[in-house]
Design a protein around this motif. Sequence first.
Motif, PDB file in Angstrom:
ATOM      1  N   UNK A 231       0.785  -1.398  -0.075  1.00 36.97           N
ATOM      2  CA  UNK A 231       0.035  -0.028   0.198  1.00 36.97           C
ATOM      3  C   UNK A 231       0.854   1.137   0.098  1.00 36.97           C
ATOM      4  N   UNK A 232       0.497   2.285  -0.600  1.00 35.24           N
ATOM      5  CA  UNK A 232       1.371   3.334  -0.900  1.00 35.24           C
ATOM      6  C   UNK A 232       1.530   4.164   0.580  1.00 35.24           C
ATOM      7  N   UNK A 233       0.374   3.904   1.480  1.00 36.81           N
ATOM      8  CA  UNK A 233       0.419   4.916   2.652  1.00 36.81           C
ATOM      9  C   UNK A 233       1.670   3.989   3.712  1.00 36.81           C
ATOM     10  N   UNK A 234       1.625   2.712   3.358  1.00 38.17           N
ATOM     11  CA  UNK A 234       2.490   1.904   4.049  1.00 38.17           C
ATOM     12  C   UNK A 234       4.004   2.312   3.809  1.00 38.17           C
ATOM     13  N   UNK A 235       4.279   2.374   2.550  1.00 40.08           N
ATOM     14  CA  UNK A 235       5.622   2.824   2.145  1.00 40.08           C
ATOM     15  C   UNK A 235       5.833   4.189   2.665  1.00 40.08           C
ATOM     16  N   UNK A 236       4.838   5.221   2.597  1.00 35.90           N
ATOM     17  CA  UNK A 236       5.050   6.492   3.007  1.00 35.90           C
ATOM     18  C   UNK A 236       5.301   6.562   4.560  1.00 35.90           C
ATOM     19  N   UNK A 237       4.633   5.873   5.013  1.00 38.73           N
ATOM     20  CA  UNK A 237       4.739   5.948   6.751  1.00 38.73           C
ATOM     21  C   UNK A 237       6.110   5.577   7.150  1.00 38.73           C
ATOM     22  N   UNK A 238       6.698   4.435   6.522  1.00 39.11           N
ATOM     23  CA  UNK A 238       7.901   3.800   6.955  1.00 39.11           C
ATOM     24  C   UNK A 238       8.869   4.559   6.638  1.00 39.11           C
TER      25      UNK A 238
ATOM     26  N   UNK B 180      -5.120   3.583  -8.017  1.00 41.47           N
ATOM     27  CA  UNK B 180      -4.484   4.654  -7.433  1.00 41.47           C
ATOM     28  C   UNK B 180      -5.121   5.104  -6.464  1.00 41.47           C
ATOM     29  N   UNK B 181      -4.717   5.827  -5.236  1.00 42.55           N
ATOM     30  CA  UNK B 181      -5.540   6.461  -4.217  1.00 42.55           C
ATOM     31  C   UNK B 181      -6.212   7.507  -4.895  1.00 42.55           C
ATOM     32  N   UNK B 182      -7.408   7.929  -4.304  1.00 48.60           N
ATOM     33  CA  UNK B 182      -7.875   9.209  -4.979  1.00 48.60           C
ATOM     34  C   UNK B 182      -8.758   9.932  -3.753  1.00 48.60           C
TER      35      UNK B 182
END
Length: 466
Positions: free
Chosen positions: A85-92, A190-192
């Motif tokens: 997930x995009x949010x997992x990459x971002x938070x890490x 993609x997230x939206x």
Amino acid sequence: MTIRLHDTSARQIRDFVPLTAGCVSIYLCGATVQAAPHIGHIRSGLNFDIMRRWFTYRGYDVTFIRNVTDIDDKIIAKSAEQGRPWWSIGYENERAFNDGYDVLGCLPPTYEPRATGHIPEMIEMMRGLIERGHAYEADGNVYFDVRSLPGYLELSNQELDDLRQPSGEGETGKRDPRDFAMWKAVKPGEPSWETPWGRGRPGWHLECSAMAHKYLGSAFDIHGGGIDLIFPHHENEIAQAKAYGDTFANYWVHNGWVTLAGEKMSKSLGNSVLVSEMVKHWRPIVLRYYLGTPHYRSMIEYSEEALREAESAFARIEGFVQRVTEKVGETVAPAAEVPPAFAEAMDEDLGVPQALAIIHTTVRQGNSALAADDKEAAAARLAEVRAMLGVLGLDPLDPQWAGEGDRGEDLHGVVDTLVRLVLDQRQSARARKDWAAADAIRDQLNQSGLVIEDSPTGPRWTLGPR
């Protein structure tokens, strides 16, 4: 007292005049969190940490905003590549950046907003720009009309006719290829977020304009970032903000790159030197000295040799601090004020290299006082040195660094016990006047990376330069 800063928009050093007396507001473009930080990323945060510390020393009330870009093309590409997930990459990676800032002694920002937490502010800005005729919707995208704003490209000093605006996939319906995307229409997978113009996600430039407006208002003092952000990012931030009616930033301050083999250190080039790996081999305070002591506008060409030189230079300062502390028998507090020459250097566009020269001169004076057994003069010089180092975030007696915690307190204790046993053997050899044996023990310790000094309270060891 007047602080002067190099303003990119004016292309010269200008006297700093705050919008509000006694206060300074700073917006720094922070991390795009698609990967862990290398030392080039952290250099920007460190340079502006020193700026913030100097403003604080000069009596200003500082509001410091450093944003997090947690959604953009690069993060989405990483998500597809890694199947995460995009949010997992971002938070890490956001946590990795904060670890990097913390380990190198950067003070936390006043606020650290994430882009995804400010979608309503972005929608409101786009609505206002469309109403004013500066933006338009096409195929679910929202674009900024660059021809609608006189003065566009003044920061980067380009000509509109020669402009080559970066464009991403799916940016259809532009009236002019030079227009840039503020909002990107949704794509499968993609997230939206929902907007009056359909679902989609924000463009990079819109994020910072909206967040700067929310936290600092329509006008603020200083906008900072790396020189690579001047175009398109900062130029497009200015366009959005001014077309919306904001005065935006009064000063634009940009730091230089860390380069490797003559190229900008970047993830895409594969030549990154990750902070998490660097601190395994170098003391964080030495990394801060290495990255923070060149002038912020200069380029740093990375090499291990340069790092070793920085380590040796800082060891001379640190050794002086330790020797005076031992000689005086107590911790010497920092002086209330830094020496005038140091202040003069820092006031002139944060002249850290010139300020550092004052520190080394003061250290030499202090060493001369020690050699003359003048404890009072040595302590006075140490107080000045600690005050100057404190401004740069490099005081080895500060709790951030004290006790070699960054190398492992438990390991330090074990090594100290073992070294003391060997030093006792050396002392015994000296007592029986077996100078050859005593020198052999010292040489062996030196070869292992330890430096042995004979102090008034007995032999003392420190880790030597690599």
